[in-house]
Design an enzyme around this catalytic site. Structure first.
Site, PDB file in Angstrom:
ATOM      1  N   SER A 238      -3.750   2.822   2.291  1.00 29.11           N
ATOM      2  CA  SER A 238      -2.768   1.810   1.363  1.00 29.11           C
ATOM      3  C   SER A 238      -4.204   1.005   0.904  1.00 29.11           C
ATOM      4  O   SER A 238      -5.233   0.847   1.652  1.00 29.11           O
ATOM      5  CB  SER A 238      -1.968   1.762   1.452  1.00 29.11           C
ATOM      6  OG  SER A 238      -1.994   0.771   1.852  1.00 29.11           O
ATOM      7  N   LYS A 239      -3.972   0.492   0.058  1.00 26.10           N
ATOM      8  CA  LYS A 239      -4.355  -0.640  -0.875  1.00 26.10           C
ATOM      9  C   LYS A 239      -4.859  -1.686   0.572  1.00 26.10           C
ATOM     10  O   LYS A 239      -6.136  -2.646   0.428  1.00 26.10           O
ATOM     11  CB  LYS A 239      -4.533  -0.965  -2.029  1.00 26.10           C
ATOM     12  CG  LYS A 239      -4.300  -0.622  -3.221  1.00 26.10           C
ATOM     13  CD  LYS A 239      -3.999  -1.616  -4.644  1.00 26.10           C
ATOM     14  CE  LYS A 239      -2.764  -0.514  -5.884  1.00 26.10           C
ATOM     15  NZ  LYS A 239      -2.410  -0.701  -6.346  1.00 26.10           N
TER      16      LYS A 239
END
Ligand code: GLU
Length: 477
Positions: A238-239
């Protein structure tokens, strides 16, 4: 049978690594089978979709070179078609209007939970005989009540889901707009998709979609659900892991070839081989060889691949991407034959010592513009008062050169060393700092040759006045 694959992103953000890998797998499979690759933009969620995301997806695909044979097809252009199929299902008694309010559905769920049952819509509107047209309603698909749905997933193998676990899916909302699982089905059918290759986060949707396809008497495509990508901490990428849009990789200095090679190995393998050109990927790719388990992102490996391609691709090809970074850093060398030749000569020299084009660009800037200041540490160490004599003697020798090339330059350096009875360190390093501003670079003979005589002499002057300045300061103390 012609293979037709698709990539069907929802434009709710940029094209991220996971999406790009799914796109690559679908694209490779179409290429490998001489089939067709369709790009479909699933933009029916108008709240979350944006024009900017559509552009980011198109930019990402085009930067990676993942061209489509058909599309982009936008779902928002197809509402009439969805409406038509919904009507068809209603007419054939395969779908029905459901008038339960949200409150009623919530109550139903609560009662089921209290009894220990799985909460689901109970199908009580299935056989209504009267239709109060003006009352708000959704449209539900009549999911089969018995038997089971079988998926022979090309990656995950045999999967069987009993229909008793599925309820009657809403295919049109109260406002008449079609829902996600329904539009996917109509599109896959209309576009003749033979292979649905997508992230395994969609695996729960697949039985619902297959049931609707059956209701439409449509052929069932083959499915390949690709396992997810994990960050280096074992959690879903994810980010938080710095996983960003594909275009960020361009901005950070990666070559599309390196990212593609990296992505193909993220979940697919061919023996223990790591390096694949695009043609080799197409040739060797198979859906069956995709791993069943998630793969983990590894920035070190991506960097290694990037350097590999910086070193081994033709310099003219690397230059196309490097120029973008040079322009970003304020240096425009495009459409300038002389500068282009210099850049192409610098690429193999600097690819040995950098991992990204961004680093490479910043290390060769000195070649195209006067640097403002010497690297402080390098100047302190190498532009000492004692280096003055070496540089001024070398300058005289350089001035007398008629032919300005690597050999003549090296010769002048050697002669100066002999004349002053000094070693390479005492002249090479001051020269390096004088010319490049820094303490690290490839060989000075070639760099001076590429920089040209005039600019080399000017930079020697600059270094000499820096040393002079230093001398004055020392005397004043
Ligand atoms: N639009 C979906 C997504 O972006 C993909 C749907 C599909 O591939 O079937 O996750």
């Amino acid at each position: 049978m012609t293979v037709i694959t698709r990539f069907a992103p929802s434009p709710t953000g940029y094209l991220h690594v996971g999406g790009a890998r799914t796109a690559l797998f679908s694209w490779l499979y179409a290429k490998k089978t001489k089939g067709e690759f369709v790009l479909r933009i699933e933009d029916t969620d108008r709240e979350r979709s944006s024009e900017a995301s559509v552009q980011a997806i198109l930019d990402g695909m085009s930067w990676l070179g993942l061209d489509h044979d058909r599309g982009p097809i936008f779902q928002t252009d197809r509402f009439d078609r969805y409406e038509q199929v919904i009507q068809q299902l209603l007419d054939e008694g395969k779908a029905y209007r459901c008038y339960h309010s949200q409150q009623e559905l919530d109550d139903m769920r609560e009662q089921q939970k209290a009894k220990g049952d799985n909460p689901r819509y109970d199908g009580s509107c299935r056989n209504l005989s009267a239709y109060p047209e003006d009352k708000p309603h959704v449209i539900r698909f009549k999911n089969p009540l018995d038997a089971s749905v079988v998926i022979d997933d090309l990656i995950r193998g045999h999967i069987e889901i009993s229909n008793t676990e599925l309820d009657d899916l809403i295919i049109a909302r109260t406002d008449g707009t079609p829902t996600y699982n329904f539009t996917v089905v109509v599109d896959d059918l209309d576009m003749g998709i033979t292979h649905v290759i997508r992230g395994d986060d969609h695996i729960n949707n697949t039985p619902k979609q297959i049931n609707i396809l059956h209701a439409l008497n449509a052929p069932i495509p083959k499915y390949a659900h690709v396992p997810m990508i994990l960050g280096d901490d074992g959690k879903r990428l994810s980010k938080r892991h710095g996983a960003v849009g594909v275009m960020q990789y361009r901005d950070d200095g990666y070559l599309p070839q390196a990212l593609l090679n990296y992505l193909v190995r993220l979940g697919w393998s061919n023996g223990d081989r790591e390096i694949f050109s695009m043609d080799e990927m197409i040739d060797l790719f198979s859906l069956e060889a995709i791993n069943k388990t998630p793969s983990a992102f590894n920035t070190k490996k991506l960097n290694w691949l990037n350097q590999h391609y910086m070193k081994t691709l033709p310099a003219s090809e690397v230059a196309v991407h490097l120029n973008w970074h040079l322009v970003e850093q304020g240096i425009n060398a495009t459409n300038n034959a002389k500068k282009s030749a210099v850049i192409e000569a610098l690429i193999p020299l600097y690819a040995e010592r950098t991992e990204t084009l961004k680093q490479l660009a910043s290390q060769i800037r000195f070649m195209f513009e006067d640097f403002k200041e010497f690297d402080v540490k390098a100047a302190k160490k190498h532009l000492k008062i004692t280096a003055g004599e070496a540089l001024s003697t070398l300058k005289v020798s350089f001035e007398s050169l008629v032919d300005w090339n690597e050999a003549s330059i090296q010769n002048a350096i050697d002669e100066t060393m002999t004349k002053l009875d000094i070693g390479m360190g005492k002249i090479g390093m001051p020269l390096r700092v004088a010319i490049t501003g820094s303490g690290q670079s490839p060989g000075m003979d070639i760099l001076c040759a590429l920089l040209g005589k005039e600019a080399t002499l000017a930079r020697l002057d600059k270094a000499l006045s820096f040393i002079e300045q230093r001398k004055l300061q020392a005397e004043q103390r």
